[in-house]
Design a protein around this motif. Structure first.
Motif, mmCIF file in Angstrom:
data_model
loop_
_atom_site.group_PDB
_atom_site.id
_atom_site.type_symbol
_atom_site.label_atom_id
_atom_site.label_comp_id
_atom_site.label_asym_id
_atom_site.label_seq_id
_atom_site.Cartn_x
_atom_site.Cartn_y
_atom_site.Cartn_z
ATOM 1 N N LEU A 177 42.943 -4.325 42.362
ATOM 2 C CA LEU A 177 42.208 -3.276 41.658
ATOM 3 C C LEU A 177 40.855 -3.035 42.328
ATOM 4 N N SER A 233 41.147 -1.323 45.626
ATOM 5 C CA SER A 233 41.507 0.094 45.531
ATOM 6 C C SER A 233 40.303 0.968 45.194
ATOM 7 N N ALA A 234 39.212 0.344 44.732
ATOM 8 C CA ALA A 234 38.016 1.116 44.371
ATOM 9 C C ALA A 234 37.000 1.183 45.503
ATOM 10 N N CYS A 245 33.275 1.997 35.464
ATOM 11 C CA CYS A 245 33.785 3.049 36.346
ATOM 12 C C CYS A 245 32.634 3.849 36.944
ATOM 13 N N VAL A 268 36.436 6.426 39.448
ATOM 14 C CA VAL A 268 37.222 5.288 39.897
ATOM 15 C C VAL A 268 36.874 4.055 39.068
ATOM 16 N N VAL A 269 37.883 3.220 38.792
ATOM 17 C CA VAL A 269 37.661 1.978 38.049
ATOM 18 C C VAL A 269 37.240 0.907 39.050
ATOM 19 N N THR A 329 37.725 8.841 31.892
ATOM 20 C CA THR A 329 38.559 7.961 32.711
ATOM 21 C C THR A 329 39.678 7.342 31.886
ATOM 22 N N TYR A 343 46.170 4.327 38.868
ATOM 23 C CA TYR A 343 45.181 5.368 38.603
ATOM 24 C C TYR A 343 44.183 5.471 39.755
ATOM 25 N N ASN A 344 43.669 4.329 40.240
ATOM 26 C CA ASN A 344 42.714 4.357 41.349
ATOM 27 C C ASN A 344 43.317 4.986 42.598
ATOM 28 N N VAL A 398 43.128 8.606 42.298
ATOM 29 C CA VAL A 398 41.766 9.076 42.546
ATOM 30 C C VAL A 398 41.500 9.137 44.053
#
Length: 208
Positions: free
Chosen positions: A8, A11-12, A58, A64-65, A164, A195-196, A199
């Motif tokens: 996670l 991915s951000a 976020c 983005v998370v 978000t 989700y990321n 984004v």
């Protein structure tokens, strides 16, 4: 769980150049198990679904998370504020952190006392008072009392975290299929990672 948590955060980070203002909040995700009581059995009332809490921080520009913590529903929001902020400090240039009054505590403000070029706006309550011995609280409280328009203009960026959560639930659903908490935690992290990625794809199209 540790691997998914790392995925996670990974991915951000490609969007770190766009983000320096962040919002913290939590939201519940339903499960397929129910809370039952003797009243439900006796009177035939409909039992309530159990839910788990997803706490996120976020970015306010890309949504983005940047980091997340998944807990049981009984865990207080304020307890997760410091871990979430600390979780992104090494990856993002954090300038501002926003949160609603559910995160209001002297400890949560105090973590910013020694953070250079970083401040917080955690919404105060009607009975809140000043703490001059907590510089971060004192600074935000002075803005809240003396520069109300500025305070709310900056604080209103916090609505991005609500958007978000809305996007995550619209895209991937707000009900978890897994039956037990460890699997529910993993399932929810997978939703956040997906989700990321969405984004990142959107930002790639906008930038290139």
């Amino acid at each position: 769980r540790e691997i998914l948590h790392s995925m996670l955060k990974a991915s951000a980070t490609p969007l770190k150049q766009f983000e320096d203002t962040f919002s913290v909040d939590s939201s519940g995700f339903n499960t397929r198990t129910y809370l039952t009581s003797w009243k439900d059995e006796k009177y035939g009332t409909k039992p309530k679904r159990k839910f788990v809490k997803c706490h996120i921080i976020c970015g306010n520009k890309t949504h983005v998370v940047a980091d997340a913590v998944v807990t049981e529903s009984s865990v207080a929001d304020a307890k997760e504020f410091i871990p979430l902020v600390n979780g992104i400090k090494g990856e993002f240039d954090v300038k501002h952190v926003l949160a609603d009054s559910g995160y209001l505590s002297k400890d949560n403000y105090a973590m910013f006392d020694d953070m250079i070029d970083t401040d917080a706006l955690i919404m105060f309550k009607t009975n809140s008072r000043d703490y001059e011995n907590c510089p971060a609280w004192h600074k935000a409280y002075a803005k809240f009392r003396e520069e109300e328009d500025t305070f709310y203009r900056e604080y209103n960026q916090r609505r991005n975290v609500e958007s978000t959560f809305g996007a995550i639930k619209d895209k991937y659903g707000e009900t978890l299929k897994a039956a037990k908490f460890p699997a529910q935690e993993s399932e929810l992290y997978c939703k956040l990672i997906a989700y990321n990625i969405s984004v990142l794809v959107k930002m790639a199209h906008e930038v290139y």
